[in-house]
Design an enzyme around this catalytic site. Structure first.
Site, short mmCIF file in Angstrom:
data_model
loop_
_atom_site.label_atom_id
_atom_site.label_comp_id
_atom_site.label_asym_id
_atom_site.label_seq_id
_atom_site.Cartn_x
_atom_site.Cartn_y
_atom_site.Cartn_z
N GLN A 37 0.82 -1.23 0.00
CA GLN A 37 0.00 0.00 0.00
C GLN A 37 0.85 1.27 0.00
O GLN A 37 0.42 2.30 -0.49
CB GLN A 37 -0.94 0.02 1.22
CG GLN A 37 -2.10 -0.96 1.13
CD GLN A 37 -3.02 -0.65 -0.06
OE1 GLN A 37 -3.19 0.48 -0.48
NE2 GLN A 37 -3.61 -1.70 -0.61
N GLY A 38 2.05 1.19 0.59
CA GLY A 38 2.94 2.36 0.58
C GLY A 38 3.29 2.74 -0.85
O GLY A 38 3.14 3.89 -1.27
N HIS A 39 3.72 1.73 -1.64
CA HIS A 39 4.02 2.01 -3.05
C HIS A 39 2.76 2.50 -3.76
O HIS A 39 2.82 3.41 -4.59
CB HIS A 39 4.46 0.73 -3.78
CG HIS A 39 5.76 0.15 -3.27
ND1 HIS A 39 5.82 -1.06 -2.64
CD2 HIS A 39 7.02 0.62 -3.33
CE1 HIS A 39 7.07 -1.34 -2.33
NE2 HIS A 39 7.83 -0.32 -2.73
N ASP A 159 11.99 5.98 3.74
CA ASP A 159 13.43 5.97 3.50
C ASP A 159 13.92 7.41 3.54
O ASP A 159 14.31 7.98 2.51
CB ASP A 159 13.72 5.33 2.15
CG ASP A 159 13.29 3.88 2.12
OD1 ASP A 159 13.96 3.06 2.76
OD2 ASP A 159 12.25 3.58 1.49
N SER A 194 6.44 -2.13 4.60
CA SER A 194 7.72 -2.39 3.96
C SER A 194 7.62 -3.75 3.28
O SER A 194 6.92 -4.64 3.78
CB SER A 194 8.82 -2.44 5.03
OG SER A 194 9.94 -3.16 4.54
#
Ligand code: PAF
Length: 514
Positions: A37-39, A159, A194
């Site tokens: 979901q982050g991407h 990051d 992650s």
């Protein structure tokens, strides 16, 4: 079906078709695959802000040391392609390692020209434990930016060191791309998403969630006035000393831009951590930022508020909250939906469910990019027809309430500049600097006429414009809800005889005296 290219040749030929269209904006989301979901949040944002989006999927050997998880790093290309297809990505570039080296030899990748970030940025945080990692990242990112030449490239704040290094890289090497930083996406437990979370067993995931909890503990202390690095770092360590499954590698507080260690927070600090849970190495961070000043610019229509505010935001590095664009967006939506402008009940429904997104443009001269319910309306909300209806819409209480609430939420962190009719009186009554920007109706009509001429509208009558402006002032000043009114503590600036630069310089002076 999403187009998928594995070779640079194919990539170039796809890109050439986009580039045939002038003004076409290309967004790049570089990834190592195993999309989560982050991407997806980066990809969605890229899709909202660009005409075409390229996602690169490349598990970059250069950024792994021999003892790290290159071989076992999760690879799930089929699934990633399907996700990209569902989201509407235009092109996925997924090369084999050999393709990324000019000799075509996988082994020779180590032998290629390297981009080495400044040592001061790589000898802290993760760089201390991953000696060549950021050179590997910088090299591959430079290569991808050169190959794809995107207008914008999207990176996650998780990051944070990588992000700071990439910001520096594009500045130092004058790479013409806007780097867009996107917030960390977390599970409900707080665990930052992650690809490596796949390695964690359920019990380990629970342990891992304590990492963020420890950062929040430090944040709480910071909000209560604690600024010292030593104390904030120790709070994190103390909190995690109770988490048996978490082995800290480092906790550091650094400047988020230069990454230099700091002794205490002046304005902002990056509190970052790396820890092992079992054999999985996880990172997380939080940016601790003092409340920065808010500048409220109010005044009648056509006094140059939006130009001045936009340029000031750029100059002072503040967020530009374009409230005018928000009211225009609702007006546009009502008109587009065929709703009568005085149908307050239906408009209340529309505004309650509106998905409104404002994005800073790339340059100070450009208007705020606006999306309404997924559709880009940056220009559509700025027609004379919308202008004619916007103040009737802005006088409706449901519209006002909803948009003011959104504005106040965006303002919680401070560090923004906003313009409108009631920013200093109603939206941000505690704003540190309030300016009431005004000019005579004749002067404002002249400026508006000039703008329209520049846009090729030669059919506009200047007397009519002046009359419209007077009527609008009258309506804005006398309406029941949030009337146009100078806040008692606002500085009044009459701009008839001032250039835009002169107005800006005056406000910068006020700001510097805060
Ligand atoms: O963050 C990542 O996934 C990688 O470091 C990146 C930016 C794709 C470079 O390989």
């Amino acid at each position: 079906m999403v187009l998928w290219s594995q070779t640079i040749l194919e990539l170039r030929s796809h890109l050439a078709t986009y580039r045939r269209q002038p003004e076409y904006k290309i967004g790049l989301v570089p990834t190592m695959g195993a999309l989560h979901q982050g991407h997806l949040s980066l990809i969605k944002r890229a899709i909202a802000e660009n005409d075409a989006v390229v996602v690169s999927i490349f598990v970059n050997p250069l950024q792994f040391s021999p003892t790290e998880d290159l071989i076992n790093y999760p690879r799930q290309l089929e699934q990633d392609l399907e996700l990209c297809r569902q989201l509407g990505v235009d092109l996925v570039f997924a090369p084999e390692p050999g393709e990324m080296n000019s000799s075509g030899n996988t082994k020779a990748l180590n032998n290629m020209t390297a981009v080495i970030p400044p040592q001061s940025m790589t000898e802290v945080l993760c760089g201390k434990y991953r000696p060549n990692h950021f050179t590997g990242v910088a090299t591959i990112i430079t290569k991808l930016l050169n190959l794809i030449q995107p207008d914008r490239a999207y990176f996650g704040q998780k990051d944070a060191q990588q992000l700071a290094i990439i910001h520096r890289l594009v500045r130092d090497l004058n790479i013409p791309v806007a780097i867009v930083a996107c917030p960390i996406v977390r599970e409900t437990s707080g665990l930052a998403l992650s690809s490596r979370n796949q390695y964690l067993a359920p019990a380990q995931k629970q342990e891992a969630a304590k990492i963020y909890r420890s950062l929040r503990q430090a944040e709480l202390a910071f909000r209560q006035g604690e600024l010292k690095t030593e104390i904030l770092v120790n709070l994190v360590k103390q909190e995690l000393s109770q988490a048996e499954g978490v082995k800290i590698q480092y906790v550091e507080l650094v400047d988020p831009i230069s990454l230099k260690p700091i002794k205490e927070i002046e304005q902002t600090g990056l509190l970052a951590i790396a820890a092992h849970v079992g054999s999985t190495r996880l990172i997380d961070n939080i940016v601790l930022q003092k409340h920065q000043p808010i500048i409220a610019i109010d005044g009648p229509a056509g006094a140059g508020k939006s130009t001045v505010t936009r340029r000031l935001a750029h100059k002072l590095d503040l967020l530009y909250l374009d409230t005018g664009a928000m009211y225009r967006a609702v007006t546009w939506l009502a008109m587009e939906s065929g709703v009568a402008i005085d149908n307050e009940r239906v408009i209340a429904d529309l505004v309650e469910n509106i998905d409104l997104k404002l994005t800073s443009p790339n340059g100070a001269e450009l208007p705020t990019v606006v999306h309404v319910n997924g559709q880009e309306v940056t220009n559509a909300i700025r027609t004379p027809e919308v202008t004619a209806n916007v103040s009737a819409i802005a006088a409706q209480s449901a519209v006002r309430e909803k948009l003011v609430k959104m504005q106040q939420q965006w303002g919680e962190q401070g560090g923004l500049i906003a313009e409108g009719r009631d920013i200093g009186t109603n939206v941000f009554p505690n704003a540190e600097l309030k300016v009431y920007l005004t000019a005579s109706a004749a002067e404002r009509a002249r400026r508006r006429w000039q703008d329209l001429q520049n846009q090729g509208r030669e059919d506009i009558n200047i007397q009519q414009l002046e009359q419209d402006i007077q009527q609008r002032d009258e309506r804005d000043s006398n309406r029941a809800i949030a009337p146009l009114k100078k806040a008692d503590d606002a500085i009044e600036l009459i701009t008839d005889n001032l250039t835009v630069d002169e107005v800006i310089n005056k406000i910068v002076e006020f700001y510097q005296q805060l």
